[in-house]
Design an enzyme around this catalytic site. Structure first.
Site, PDB file in Angstrom:
ATOM      1  CG  HIS A  57       8.322  -5.543   0.351  1.00  0.00           C
ATOM      2  ND1 HIS A  57       7.460  -4.955   1.102  1.00  0.00           N
ATOM      3  CD2 HIS A  57       8.264  -5.328  -0.943  1.00  0.00           C
ATOM      4  CE1 HIS A  57       7.002  -4.158   0.046  1.00  0.00           C
ATOM      5  NE2 HIS A  57       7.411  -4.163  -0.975  1.00  0.00           N
ATOM      6  CG  HIS A  59       9.744  -3.712  -3.885  1.00  0.00           C
ATOM      7  ND1 HIS A  59       8.464  -4.213  -4.085  1.00  0.00           N
ATOM      8  CD2 HIS A  59      10.551  -4.370  -4.586  1.00  0.00           C
ATOM      9  CE1 HIS A  59       8.643  -5.209  -4.901  1.00  0.00           C
ATOM     10  NE2 HIS A  59       9.655  -5.305  -5.287  1.00  0.00           N
ATOM     11  CG  ASP A  61       7.279   1.359  -3.039  1.00  0.00           C
ATOM     12  OD1 ASP A  61       8.200   0.380  -2.927  1.00  0.00           O
ATOM     13  OD2 ASP A  61       6.247   1.271  -3.121  1.00  0.00           O
ATOM     14  CG  HIS A  62       7.674  -0.841   0.970  1.00  0.00           C
ATOM     15  ND1 HIS A  62       6.524  -1.052   2.032  1.00  0.00           N
ATOM     16  CD2 HIS A  62       7.359  -0.616  -0.208  1.00  0.00           C
ATOM     17  CE1 HIS A  62       5.427  -1.057   1.039  1.00  0.00           C
ATOM     18  NE2 HIS A  62       5.704  -0.929  -0.415  1.00  0.00           N
ATOM     19  CG  HIS A 115       4.962  -7.683  -3.241  1.00  0.00           C
ATOM     20  ND1 HIS A 115       4.549  -6.940  -4.457  1.00  0.00           N
ATOM     21  CD2 HIS A 115       5.744  -6.649  -2.677  1.00  0.00           C
ATOM     22  CE1 HIS A 115       4.852  -5.778  -4.711  1.00  0.00           C
ATOM     23  NE2 HIS A 115       5.698  -5.612  -3.595  1.00  0.00           N
ATOM     24  CG  ASP A 134       3.676  -3.264  -1.069  1.00  0.00           C
ATOM     25  OD1 ASP A 134       3.066  -2.752  -0.425  1.00  0.00           O
ATOM     26  OD2 ASP A 134       4.809  -2.980  -1.964  1.00  0.00           O
ATOM     27  CG  HIS A 172       1.256   1.045  -2.084  1.00  0.00           C
ATOM     28  ND1 HIS A 172       1.899   1.899  -2.721  1.00  0.00           N
ATOM     29  CD2 HIS A 172       1.944  -0.080  -1.917  1.00  0.00           C
ATOM     30  CE1 HIS A 172       3.264   1.422  -2.796  1.00  0.00           C
ATOM     31  NE2 HIS A 172       3.254   0.346  -2.263  1.00  0.00           N
TER      32      HIS A 172
END
Ligand SMILES: [Fe+2]
Length: 256
Positions: A57, A59, A61-62, A115, A134, A172
């Site tokens: 996805h 985001h 942090d990905h 998400h 996530d 995570h």
């Protein structure tokens, strides 16, 4: 078919990076790229050369590592078609039901929105492996940010239908906090009580709690257990639709 080699490593504050490699074909994929430096260091550790990034996805942090890693290695980036405009460097857009080969290994794409609106998960049936980003966490699930409870519940149901022995890799390390919350929803679940102890032991020793297994999640993850009478009773939602009970658990977690 040679067994996939898997290397999981912590990065950023609580993300995991994962590398998978087909030793016969030399194909090496990063599942998401939270941080280019951390992924590059993990590759160097293993002596592997990156050929693919499988994005779950959009985001940051990905995906923050996508462009630098692509510039460095020339890797191919696969990711959700529904988020194509937000995935840096995307080469191959994917959606529900798509399949592709990673080396000799079949990968199936599942849409798991909620998400984010276009979140996808990767399932390798013959390898009994799933990478769920996530959407699902050990003893928890992702925040419902771009979707709604009904949408997220449908996504989780797809993952729940995977074979119980499937090893599940998540984005995570939230397991210990998730276990603490889960015990407020289902305090009498003995499997959960045992698992919470084991999670505490692992974290105290600096060990990861992931991957998890789908069967273990079905037994201990309250987000996957809205059918359980004692949970319905505790929430005052007896006989309500499962998605609604799921939504209430998610709301409580948001407030916890
Ligand atoms: Fe995310």
């Amino acid at each position: 078919m040679a067994k996939l080699e898997i290397h999981q490593f912590p990065c950023l504050s609580d993300n995991y990076g994962v590398l998978i490699r087909d030793p016969e074909h030399g194909a090496t994929a990063a599942i998401d790229a939270p941080d280019a430096k951390a992924v590059a260091a993990a590759l160097a550790d293993k002596g592997w050369r990156l050929t693919h990034i499988l994005t779950t996805h959009h985001h940051g942090d990905h995906t923050a590592g996508n462009l630098p890693l692509k510039a460095e290695t020339g890797c191919t980036i696969l990711g959700p078609r529904a988020e194509a405009a937000k995935i840096p460097g995307l080469d191959t857009p994917l959606g529900d039901g798509d399949t592709f080969r990673f080396g000799a290994h079949e990968v199936r794409v599942l849409d798991t929105p909620g998400h984010t609106a276009g979140h996808i998960s990767y399932w390798l049936p013959a390898d009994k492996l799933a990478f769920v980003g996530d959407t699902l966490f050990a003893i928890g699930c992702g925040r419902v940010i771009e979707g709604n409870a009904q949408m997220m519940w449908r996504s989780l149901q797809k993952l729940m239908a995977l074979p119980s022995e499937t090893a599940v890799y998540c984005g995570h390390e939230y397991t210990q906090a998730n276990a603490k919350f889960a015990l407020t929803i289902e305090p009498d679940n003995e499997a959960l009580q045992q698992r919470a102890k084991e999670v505490a032991r692992l974290r105290a020793a600096g060990q990861p709690t992931l991957p998890t297994r789908m069967g273990e999640e079905l037994a201990t993850n309250p987000f996957l257990r809205p059918h359980v009478a004692s949970i319905q009773k505790r929430l005052g939602l007896e006989g309500k639709p499962e998605w609604q009970i799921f939504g209430e658990i998610r709301e409580r977690k948001n407030r916890s």
